[in-house]
Design an enzyme around this catalytic site. Structure first.
Site, PDB file in Angstrom:
ATOM      1  N   CYS A  19     -13.592   2.568 -24.067  1.00  0.00           N
ATOM      2  CA  CYS A  19     -14.227   3.877 -23.802  1.00  0.00           C
ATOM      3  C   CYS A  19     -13.234   5.026 -23.798  1.00  0.00           C
ATOM      4  O   CYS A  19     -13.608   6.181 -23.636  1.00  0.00           O
ATOM      5  CB  CYS A  19     -14.959   3.828 -22.443  1.00  0.00           C
ATOM      6  SG  CYS A  19     -13.847   3.980 -21.030  1.00  0.00           S
ATOM      7  N   HIS A  43      -6.389  -6.587  -1.195  1.00  0.00           N
ATOM      8  CA  HIS A  43      -6.080  -5.217  -1.640  1.00  0.00           C
ATOM      9  C   HIS A  43      -5.771  -5.160  -3.130  1.00  0.00           C
ATOM     10  O   HIS A  43      -5.128  -4.213  -3.592  1.00  0.00           O
ATOM     11  CB  HIS A  43      -4.908  -4.659  -0.820  1.00  0.00           C
ATOM     12  CG  HIS A  43      -5.260  -4.497   0.629  1.00  0.00           C
ATOM     13  ND1 HIS A  43      -4.329  -4.229   1.599  1.00  0.00           N
ATOM     14  CD2 HIS A  43      -6.447  -4.567   1.281  1.00  0.00           C
ATOM     15  CE1 HIS A  43      -4.920  -4.139   2.779  1.00  0.00           C
ATOM     16  NE2 HIS A  43      -6.222  -4.350   2.619  1.00  0.00           N
TER      17      HIS A  43
HETATM   18  N1  APR Z   1       9.199 -11.624   8.079  1.00  0.00           N
HETATM   19  C1  APR Z   1       8.022 -11.358   8.709  1.00  0.00           C
HETATM   20  N2  APR Z   1       7.573 -10.109   8.969  1.00  0.00           N
HETATM   21  C2  APR Z   1       8.363  -9.080   8.576  1.00  0.00           C
HETATM   22  C3  APR Z   1       9.599  -9.270   7.911  1.00  0.00           C
HETATM   23  C4  APR Z   1      10.005 -10.604   7.671  1.00  0.00           C
HETATM   24  N3  APR Z   1      11.175 -10.874   7.048  1.00  0.00           N
HETATM   25  N4  APR Z   1      10.125  -8.029   7.659  1.00  0.00           N
HETATM   26  C5  APR Z   1       9.248  -7.120   8.139  1.00  0.00           C
HETATM   27  N5  APR Z   1       8.200  -7.745   8.702  1.00  0.00           N
HETATM   28  C6  APR Z   1       7.015  -7.161   9.339  1.00  0.00           C
HETATM   29  C7  APR Z   1       7.201  -5.797   9.966  1.00  0.00           C
HETATM   30  O1  APR Z   1       7.749  -5.923  11.278  1.00  0.00           O
HETATM   31  C8  APR Z   1       5.761  -5.290   9.996  1.00  0.00           C
HETATM   32  O2  APR Z   1       5.090  -5.716  11.180  1.00  0.00           O
HETATM   33  O3  APR Z   1       6.038  -6.964   8.337  1.00  0.00           O
HETATM   34  C9  APR Z   1       5.118  -5.975   8.795  1.00  0.00           C
HETATM   35  C10 APR Z   1       4.841  -5.025   7.653  1.00  0.00           C
HETATM   36  O4  APR Z   1       3.859  -4.101   8.077  1.00  0.00           O
HETATM   37  P1  APR Z   1       3.382  -2.960   7.045  1.00  0.00           P
HETATM   38  O5  APR Z   1       4.578  -2.326   6.434  1.00  0.00           O
HETATM   39  O6  APR Z   1       2.405  -2.101   7.784  1.00  0.00           O
HETATM   40  O7  APR Z   1       2.650  -3.758   5.889  1.00  0.00           O
HETATM   41  P2  APR Z   1       1.192  -4.378   5.935  1.00  0.00           P
HETATM   42  O8  APR Z   1       0.803  -4.771   7.321  1.00  0.00           O
HETATM   43  O9  APR Z   1       1.130  -5.418   4.880  1.00  0.00           O
HETATM   44  O10 APR Z   1       0.281  -3.133   5.482  1.00  0.00           O
HETATM   45  C11 APR Z   1      -1.092  -3.381   5.313  1.00  0.00           C
HETATM   46  O11 APR Z   1      -1.395  -1.124   4.496  1.00  0.00           O
HETATM   47  O12 APR Z   1      -0.717   0.672   3.209  1.00  0.00           O
HETATM   48  C12 APR Z   1      -1.558  -0.413   3.259  1.00  0.00           C
HETATM   49  O13 APR Z   1      -2.412  -1.494   1.361  1.00  0.00           O
HETATM   50  C13 APR Z   1      -1.269  -1.388   2.148  1.00  0.00           C
HETATM   51  O14 APR Z   1      -1.588  -3.789   2.180  1.00  0.00           O
HETATM   52  C14 APR Z   1      -0.987  -2.705   2.866  1.00  0.00           C
HETATM   53  C15 APR Z   1      -1.619  -2.500   4.228  1.00  0.00           C
END
Ligand code: APR
Length: 257
Positions: free
Chosen positions: A166, A130
């Site tokens: 540009c 991303h």
């Molecule tokens: N260790 C492991 N996992 C964790 C921790 C931790 N300490 N704290 C939170 N989490 C988990 C949450 O439970 C959740 O499942 O991390 C996950 C985060 O999920 P999202 O907030 O949806 O983030 P992500 O999956 O990276 O999002 C994907 O969505 O908006 C777009 O571009 C953005 O790259 C991002 C993509």
């Protein structure tokens, strides 16, 4: 699929089949999401209350249309996120993954994160699906641009700097909703998913495509898929779920290998 292993207080005795796979995997693919940076103080996206999308509207901040409509607001928001990333430190999860790659030799890291904490923890050749907060480019001619000095905290939202070639406005080097992922990064990630025999899915809700399909492809090709997250995924199609914080589980796992 076995029941999730509760690792929230300590890493339990691991099932022999899981430990064997972790120890003998030939090619390891690691897919990380915002959860792996959470213990560095960087907000995730979808956690209730604290998630970025619980506080900000992605349609107003993470789309091309939003940037065209108000470049200063979008640019300013990403500069705020860049400041957070620069002020954060890699956590034990980032460090454990870098150490695991160093020891194993055939472990590749694919991340959805746009911070550079994996790199600052020592991971090399990180594949950013991303994009990155640290790779702005010209909105018009796509020329890579240097990140400007961060505005002082509390400064008014500044208009994005201009491209020296540009005159177009600088845009953040991240993938916005509706945009294609960087082709080379995605092709490499698909190739790794098809070749790996162990896929670790760490700190991602698995809701955003095409990243969410990487573990699915890996499993279809016979890989063992292990998910690390404090929250169980109801529709997890992989083999093992380790419930707990990545910063606690990963160092403990590394000690068992
Ligand atoms: N260790 C492991 N996992 C964790 C921790 C931790 N300490 N704290 C939170 N989490 C988990 C949450 O439970 C959740 O499942 O991390 C996950 C985060 O999920 P999202 O907030 O949806 O983030 P992500 O999956 O990276 O999002 C994907 O969505 O908006 C777009 O571009 C953005 O790259 C991002 C993509």
């Amino acid at each position: 699929m076995p029941a999730p292993l509760d690792c929230r207080t300590a890493l339990p005795t691991l099932p022999p089949a899981l430990l064997e796979r972790l120890r003998t995997a030939d090619e390891v693919l690691v897919l990380t999401g915002a959860g792996v940076s959470a213990e560095s103080g960087i907000a995730t996206f979808r956690e209730a209350l604290t998630g970025l999308w619980a506080r900000f509207d992605p349609a107003q901040l993470a789309t091309t249309e939003a940037f065209v409509q108000d470049p200063a607001r979008v640019w300013g928001w990403y500069e705020w996120r860049r400041r957070q990333a620069l002020e954060a430190q890699p956590n034990a999860a980032h460090r454990a993954l870098a150490a695991w790659a160093e020891r194993h030799g055939r472990l590749r890291l694919v991340t959805q994160n746009v911070d550079d904490l994996h790199e600052r923890a020592g991971s090399r050749d990180v594949i950013h699906l991303h994009g990155s907060l640290h790779a702005p480019r010209c909105f018009d001619c796509a020329r890579p641009l240097a990140s400007p000095a961060l505005p002082k905290t509390g400064d008014r939202l500044l208009a994005p700097p201009r491209c020296p070639a540009c005159g177009g406005p600088a845009r953040p080097g991240v993938v916005w909703f509706g945009e294609s992922l960087p082709a080379e990064a995605l092709a490499t990630a698909w190739d790794l998913a098809e070749r790996c025999d162990l896929c670790l899915v760490i700190g991602t809700s698995g809701l955003v495509q095409p990243a969410a399909s990487l573990p699915v492809v890996a499993r279809q090709r016979g890989a063992t898929v292990v998910r690390i997250d404090p929250q169980p995924a109801a529709d997890f199609g992989g083999d093992w779920q380790l419930l707990g914080a990545a910063g606690a589980i990963l160092p403990a796992l590394l000690e068992r290998l």
